[in-house]
Design a protein around this motif. Structure first.
Motif, short mmCIF file in Angstrom:
data_model
loop_
_atom_site.label_atom_id
_atom_site.label_comp_id
_atom_site.label_asym_id
_atom_site.label_seq_id
_atom_site.Cartn_x
_atom_site.Cartn_y
_atom_site.Cartn_z
N ASN A 10 0.87 -1.43 0.08
CA ASN A 10 0.01 -0.07 -0.04
C ASN A 10 0.79 1.22 0.01
O ASN A 10 0.72 2.12 -0.85
N ASP A 49 -0.09 -9.09 9.46
CA ASP A 49 -1.10 -7.90 9.37
C ASP A 49 -1.05 -7.13 10.66
O ASP A 49 -0.80 -7.84 11.89
N CYS A 95 -9.90 2.20 5.87
CA CYS A 95 -10.09 3.07 4.66
C CYS A 95 -10.35 4.40 4.58
O CYS A 95 -9.76 5.05 3.61
N ARG A 132 -6.46 0.23 -1.71
CA ARG A 132 -6.13 -1.08 -1.59
C ARG A 132 -7.02 -2.11 -1.82
O ARG A 132 -6.47 -3.31 -2.28
N TRP A 133 -8.13 -1.89 -2.18
CA TRP A 133 -8.88 -3.05 -2.74
C TRP A 133 -9.25 -3.28 -4.01
O TRP A 133 -9.68 -4.19 -4.55
N SER A 173 -4.61 -5.06 -4.22
CA SER A 173 -5.23 -6.56 -4.15
C SER A 173 -5.46 -6.78 -5.43
O SER A 173 -5.26 -8.23 -5.84
N ASN A 174 -5.61 -6.18 -6.44
CA ASN A 174 -5.99 -6.80 -7.63
C ASN A 174 -5.40 -5.92 -8.94
O ASN A 174 -5.83 -5.35 -9.84
N VAL A 191 -7.31 -9.36 7.15
CA VAL A 191 -7.18 -8.22 5.76
C VAL A 191 -6.43 -8.89 4.64
O VAL A 191 -7.00 -8.72 3.45
N SER A 192 -5.23 -9.46 4.97
CA SER A 192 -4.33 -9.96 3.76
C SER A 192 -5.33 -11.18 3.17
O SER A 192 -4.97 -11.32 2.08
N GLU A 250 -7.85 -9.72 0.81
CA GLU A 250 -7.08 -9.08 -0.38
C GLU A 250 -6.75 -10.32 -1.43
O GLU A 250 -6.71 -9.97 -2.76
N LYS A 308 -16.37 -4.01 -1.49
CA LYS A 308 -15.13 -4.72 -1.95
C LYS A 308 -15.37 -5.66 -3.35
O LYS A 308 -14.50 -5.45 -4.18
N ASN A 364 -14.62 -5.39 -7.23
CA ASN A 364 -13.73 -6.65 -7.80
C ASN A 364 -14.66 -7.07 -9.10
O ASN A 364 -14.07 -8.22 -9.59
#
Ligand code: Z15
Length: 792
Positions: free
Chosen positions: A97, A128, A142, A449-450, A454-455, A613-614, A617, A643, A647
């Motif tokens: 991040n 984390d 967030c 982040r989301w 993560s993507n 959280v991880s 992700e 989230k 995605n």
């Protein structure tokens, strides 16, 4: 002297815009220097974890540089600041991040490569920071990202727990809790500020003193604990701004029990000092606890109200009305629940003992409020007692929500439905008195982040089709995907990205559980805290039904079954018995299904342990369908759904919390909706046992009850909650429409073009649910703050 030093430093280094350079050579050197001098490993021999440490310290240097510039700039401009108080911040990992927000991810990846390491592998070494339970805590994280990105002059304040949320271990299908020793390997992301510390007082007595003909109250505390600051820089994206999250750790104070030292009881005095540290020792692991406890819940700023009054009246000697005027203008309050039982109450005895002066102040606030209220509504004693800050009764207590509402000019809910419920039920009396106080700000999540962190594949795809990366700061641009939704090229690429993410998730599942899953199956996911109202049990019963149907099918019909990989993850509060039984049920059902050769790839059930959280992700980008099953009227907002939406995962959901607004944005025909509506639920409950559950439901519950999956006695109490008349969360009532929604999802999945279409429209419609939006609303309508952007 400092002026002289400044001139000297400027003369030596003034030609540089920043001390730290971001070219590949400089980054490599910085990493190696930290490996050698900070981590104290040889720069020639170090492993992935040490590479992570060296890398992180070098990123931290860059964060500190921006942090300094930002704070110097805030000081110079002196804009109105926001102080964001929360007992929980669920930050997760920081490395990826940070480098993405700083805009130097690729440079670092390249530098690492030159040193023989791979960025992804190194980033995986980080644990984390789990200083929070669930939604409320992740929301704060967030929002910090958005505050920094949008250049708001804000500070976050929280607690630095020695142990974060417990680790979930699964043993024989049962949840076990292990402490989260997150600080054992150091934490490169924090800066300890040994000199920033404040005494925090507890216990003691309040005495009256006469000064110049006036009596004032003086609190003589019994114990003092020192709060020491740890600063965590939060970088914005696409800006030089980095704001601060200041977490406090409790340490014994120097004055602590001097008397014992003097009386010679040295050892005991030292042992006693450790007591002070227990304050920030461990995060309370109860998500939305129904018990009474001081340090949890979303009403916690309400104690700060009494503290600010105390400082203004007792220490600054302002008169009461002036102090109240200031206090009631600085605080605002966000409530996150619809459950009256979850509203925090503090027993008067406890508070009077621990913080005697604060209790007096709260009594005084209440006395004045009651007088004012009487003058407005007359002698309606029922209503007066309902609205009082003090609850009489068996255990006399302070209603922290009432205190907050009385004090704050604005009370915020977290979704449209939530506000309606606050007005009609939870805070009805207050709403009728002060309708103008009540507002809502739809929750949001950060697309940095989301999606970006993560993507990355989807992220590049979106940027490619929008022709810009600006959506990372201006999320409205995502709507631009709509115009390409039917483009076969986009559809193909979209599908490819999903497939790659699914492969990554499948690999993870296989390492975890040894289960091989087919990438052609629908990945169907429910990840969140385990709670009865979130109805993971409905999901599991649905899976049993699916299994039962396949078993009873003609072999020729099995070809029509849409293969599914059902994934469930989440922690149960350690004392929440029913939630723990739900986890066990998931495991026994999985055991049966996954080992049934007859079923093969048609159905798999996987429980992902230690959801955090991880894990989110990794799981979210790889899922096709996600489930949000709360009984209508129970989820204040829900942020997981957002989230998934961003995605491009389709949602199967009840019309609860934020889902109602998601429906407005992406259209009900782009989702699979089911279940009783918010306004139908009370009447359904009233029907009690006359509300009969359908046969399919009785059948699957019977299977569990009769021990089809084993552990018959253990599951009895769980099954009892589903009996007619006891089924508070209406699983029986909603079951039929749940199965229909599931069937609709199956029918859509076999039409890939349609599915992709809906998927693209989901991402395109997710803009409203960025925390950037929420924060802008709060800034304008609640806090009255303006951006303050540090020049590059
Ligand atoms: C928590 O995570 C939430 C509410 C609470 O009262 C507590 Cl103690 C913890 C959640 C809500 O359940 C969820 O619906 C909401 O999205 C989230 O807060 C953020 O507002």
């Amino acid at each position: 002297e400092s002026g002289e030093r400044k001139a000297k430093v400027e003369k030596m280094f003034g030609f540089m815009d920043a001390f730290l350079k971001n070219d590949s050579f400089s980054l490599q050197k910085d990493i190696l220097d930290h490996v050698e001098y900070t981590v104290a490993r040889s720069r020639f021999i170090f492993d992935d974890f040490e590479a992570y440490q060296g890398l992180s310290y070098s990123v931290r240097d860059r964060l500190i540089e921006r942090w300094h510039d930002t704070h110097r700039y805030f000081k110079k401009k002196d804009p109105k600041r926001l102080y964001f108080l929360s007992l929980e911040f669920l930050m997760g990992r920081s490395l990826s991040n940070s480098v993405i927000n700083l805009g130097i991810r690729d440079q670092y990846a390249d530098a690492l490569n030159q040193l023989g390491f791979e960025f992804e592998v190194v980033a995986e070494q980080e644990g984390d920071a789990a200083l929070g339970n669930g939604g409320l805590a992740r929301l704060c994280a967030c929002q910090m990202d958005s505050l920094a990105t949008l250049d708001y002059p804000a500070w976050g304040y929280g607690l630095r727990y020695q142990y974060g949320l417990f680790r979930q271990i699964i043993l024989d299908g049962f949840q076990l809790e292990e402490p989260d020793y997150w600080l054992n390997f150091g934490n490169p992301w924090e800066i300890e500020r040994v000199h920033v510390s404040y005494p925090v007082k507890f216990y003691g007595t309040v005495e009256e003193e006469g000064i110049q003909g006036q009596t004032i109250k003086v609190w003589i505390p019994g114990e003092t604990v020192e709060a020491v600051a740890y600063d965590n820089p939060i970088p914005g994206y696409g800006t030089r701004n980095a704001i601060n999250l200041r977490l406090w750790a409790a340490k014994p104070s120097d004055q602590y029990d001097m008397e014992s030292y003097n009386t010679g009881d040295y050892i005991n005095a030292i042992m006693d000092r450790q007591k002070a540290e227990t304050i920030s020792n461990v995060l309370y692991p109860d998500d939305r606890s129904y018990q009474v406890a001081l340090q949890i819940n979303d009403t916690h700023p309400s104690l700060a109200i009494a503290e600010v009054m105390r400082v203004l009246v007792d220490e600054e000697h302002l008169d009461w009305s002036r102090a109240w005027d200031i206090t009631s203008r600085v605080f605002s309050f966000t409530t996150h629940t619809v459950h009256v039982e979850a509203l925090e109450k503090i027993p008067v005895d406890l508070l009077g003992n621990l913080l005697p002066r604060h209790l007096q102040i709260i009594y005084e606030i209440n006395y004045k409020f009651m007088e004012e209220l009487k003058s407005m509504i007359g002698q309606d004693y029922d209503r007066l007692s309902r609205m009082s800050i003090v609850e009489e009764g068996a255990v006399k207590s302070i209603r922290m929500a009432n205190l907050s509402i009385v004090c704050c000019q604005i009370v915020n809910g977290v979704s449209k439905v939530h506000l309606d419920l606050l007005k009609e039920r939870v805070f009805k009396d207050f709403y009728e008195l002060w309708p103008q106080k009540f507002q809502y700000k739809t929750n949001g999540v950060t697309q940095r982040r989301w999606v970006v962190v993560s993507n990355p594949n989807l992220s590049s795809l979106i940027s490619k089709w929008l022709g810009t990366e600006s959506w990372i700061r201006n999320v409205d641009l995502l709507a631009g995907l709509r115009q390409h939704v039917s483009d076969p090229d986009l559809q193909r690429e979209w599908k490819m990205v999903k497939k790659v993410n699914k492969a990554r998730l499948a690999e993870y599942i296989e390492t975890l559980s040894g289960i091989k899953v087919s990438l052609d199956a629908m990945f169907d996911v429910q990840i969140k805290r385990i709670h009865e109202y979130k109805r993971q049990l409905l999901n599991i019963l649905g899976i049993i039904h699916r299994y039962d149907c396949i078993k009873n099918m003609e072999t020729s019909d099995r070809r029509k079954v849409v293969p599914r990989v059902c994934i469930i993850g989440g922690k149960a509060a350690p004392g929440y018995d029913i939630a723990k039984k739900i986890i066990k049920l998931c495991h026994v059902v999985a055991e049966k299904i996954n080992n049934d050769a007859d079923i093969g790839d048609l159905l798999k059930l996987v429980f992902i342990p230690d959801y955090n959280v991880s894990v989110a992700e990794l799981v979210i980008p790889g899922s096709d369908l996600s489930q949000h099953l709360s009984t209508a009227g129970h989820e204040a907002s829900g942020t997981g759904s957002m989230k998934f939406l961003m995605n491009g995962c389709l949602l199967l959901a009840t019309a609860d919390g934020a889902i109602v607004e998601i429906m407005e944005e992406v259209g009900a025909d782009n989702m699979f909706l089911f279940g009783a509506k918010v306004n139908e639920v009370p009447a359904l409950r009233e029907k009690g046992a006359s509300l009969k559950a359908p046969l399919q439901f009785l059948r699957v519950v019977r299977m569990v009850r009769d021990g089809y999956f084993g552990f018959k006695d253990y599951f009895k109490s769980l099954c009892d909650t589903l009996e007619d008349g006891k089924d508070f969360y209406l699983l029986g009532y909603d079951f039929a429409s749940y199965l229909e929604a599931q069937a609709a999802a199956d029918r859509t999945f076999v039409d890939p073009e349609k599915w992709i279409h809906m998927s693209i429209l989901s991402t395109a419609g997710s803009g409203k649910f960025s925390s950037d939006k929420t924060i802008e609303e709060y800034a304008k309508h609640t806090w009255g703050i303006e951006p303050c952007k540090c020049p590059f």
